[in-house]
Every structure is written in C-alpha cells, then in structure tokens.
Enzyme design. Structure first.
Site, short mmCIF file in Angstrom:
data_model
loop_
_atom_site.label_atom_id
_atom_site.label_comp_id
_atom_site.label_asym_id
_atom_site.label_seq_id
_atom_site.Cartn_x
_atom_site.Cartn_y
_atom_site.Cartn_z
N VAL A 71 46.16 -25.59 -12.84
CA VAL A 71 46.00 -26.47 -14.00
C VAL A 71 46.30 -27.92 -13.61
O VAL A 71 45.63 -28.85 -14.06
CB VAL A 71 46.90 -26.03 -15.18
CG1 VAL A 71 46.82 -27.01 -16.34
CG2 VAL A 71 46.52 -24.62 -15.64
N CYS A 72 47.28 -28.11 -12.73
CA CYS A 72 47.74 -29.46 -12.37
C CYS A 72 46.62 -30.38 -11.89
O CYS A 72 46.52 -31.52 -12.36
CB CYS A 72 48.86 -29.39 -11.34
SG CYS A 72 50.30 -28.46 -11.92
N PRO A 73 45.76 -29.94 -10.96
CA PRO A 73 44.72 -30.88 -10.52
C PRO A 73 43.75 -31.26 -11.62
O PRO A 73 43.23 -32.38 -11.64
CB PRO A 73 44.02 -30.15 -9.37
CG PRO A 73 44.42 -28.73 -9.47
CD PRO A 73 45.72 -28.70 -10.20
N GLU A 114 44.53 -31.73 -14.76
CA GLU A 114 45.21 -32.75 -15.56
C GLU A 114 45.26 -34.09 -14.83
O GLU A 114 44.99 -35.14 -15.42
CB GLU A 114 46.65 -32.34 -15.85
CG GLU A 114 46.80 -31.18 -16.77
CD GLU A 114 48.26 -30.93 -17.07
OE1 GLU A 114 48.57 -30.81 -18.27
OE2 GLU A 114 49.08 -30.89 -16.14
N LEU A 115 45.63 -34.06 -13.56
CA LEU A 115 45.75 -35.30 -12.80
C LEU A 115 44.40 -35.99 -12.63
O LEU A 115 44.31 -37.22 -12.68
CB LEU A 115 46.42 -35.04 -11.45
CG LEU A 115 47.85 -34.52 -11.52
CD1 LEU A 115 48.39 -34.24 -10.13
CD2 LEU A 115 48.76 -35.47 -12.26
#
Length: 187
Positions: free
Chosen positions: A46-48, A50-51
């Site tokens: 999920v992190c990439p 969002e970033l």
C-alpha cells in the site's frame, strides 16, 4: 490526550531526497506549513501507492507553501534503495525521513512497538510548529492525497481568517461559517 494544537517534539533525522541525504529536524519544519505522512515500511504494498499519489499532488502542496515529508522506521539508506528500484517511488520528489530508532514515530504516537513499524499517520503542522490536523488509521487502509490537500487548504484558510470555520466538504472558494449566537439551531 490529543496531539491537536500541541507543539511538535524535538527531533533530528536524516532523509533521502533528490539523490542526496539531508538533515531534517523539528526546526526544519518551522516557518512553513508541513505535512508528515508516516507509513509502515519501504518495499511493501500500500505504501508505494500512497507515496506516489502524494508525489503527484506535491506541486500543489508546494504552490501553497507546504513542505511534504514521508516517514517510516526504515533508514535513509533503505529509502534510497527503494527509490532506485521502484517506479512508483522514483516519482517521489519530497524527503523520505528515516526513523530507525522510532523516536519520531513515538513523538507522533504512531509507533507499533511490537512490530517496530509506524501506523499510517498524517499530520499537518503550522509554521509555528503546532499540529493542526492528524489522522491515524489501520495499515491496511491507503490514504488519498486529494483529500489531504483539501484539508490543508481548510487549515490554512482558518489560520488566515480568524473567526471563520470551514464546514463539511468545504473546498477552496466555497462559503465558510462565522460561528455566532445567530447561527445556533439554524444550520
């Protein structure tokens, strides 16, 4: 006790941005609006997303005079390696702060102690170093940079227009409210 309207705690950290390592501290954040977006870890799922979403909106934040920072408990070296290997993270043009000791994550009360990772926490800090917006939620739920941008605009508007407040779904240019006895029971 809520962190809203509290002063950010002192910290010193190293971040990766634009092919170099830079020092970031609580003093670096003062004087401009800032967004700190905590995420659990580099090289995840999920992190990439969002970033990358935040990177797409970063020019709009910059136009408002808002500095954006990503933060995880990874090192600044891991941030560089992730940047060099991920197409999504190659788009990130704002500092990614390394917090391997977890001090910054603890300062903002997003540390998951048993995992050594941060929750998904978003904090908007005014130029005086006070937390004006905070949102913390489960790590399985990604955030939306467009909604964050709307909230930042509302926070800036309220700061620049004392006595006015922004109602639900307020967007830039829309009507605001001036709380008064005359409005009680009429909304």
């Amino acid at each position: 006790m809520s962190l809203i309207n509290t002063q950010i705690k002192p910290f010193n950290a190293t971040a990766y941005v634009d092919g170099k390592f830079i020092d970031v501290s609580d003093e670096s954040l003062k004087g401009k609006w800032a967004v700190l977006m905590f995420y659990p870890a580099d090289f995840t799922f999920v992190c990439p997303t969002e970033l990358e979403d935040l990177a797409d909106k970063q020019p709009e934040f910059a136009a408002l005079g808002v500095n954006v920072y990503g933060v995880s408990t990874d090192t600044h070296f891991a941030h560089k390696a992730w940047h060099d290997t991920s197409d999504a993270i190659k788009k990130v043009n704002y500092p990614l702060i390394g917090d391997p000791t977890g001090k910054l994550s603890r300062n903002f009360e997003v540390m998951i102690e048993e995992e050594g990772l941060a929750l998904r926490g978003t904090f908007v800090i005014n130029p005086e170093g006070q937390i004006k917006i905070m949102e913390v939620h489960d790590n399985g739920i990604g955030r939306d940079a467009s909604e964050l941008l709307r909230k930042v605009k509302a926070a800036k508007y309220v700061a620049e227009h004392p006595g006015e407040v922004c109602p639900a779904k307020w967007t830039e240019g829309a009507a605001t409210l001036t709380p008064s006895l005359d409005l009680v029971g009429k909304i």
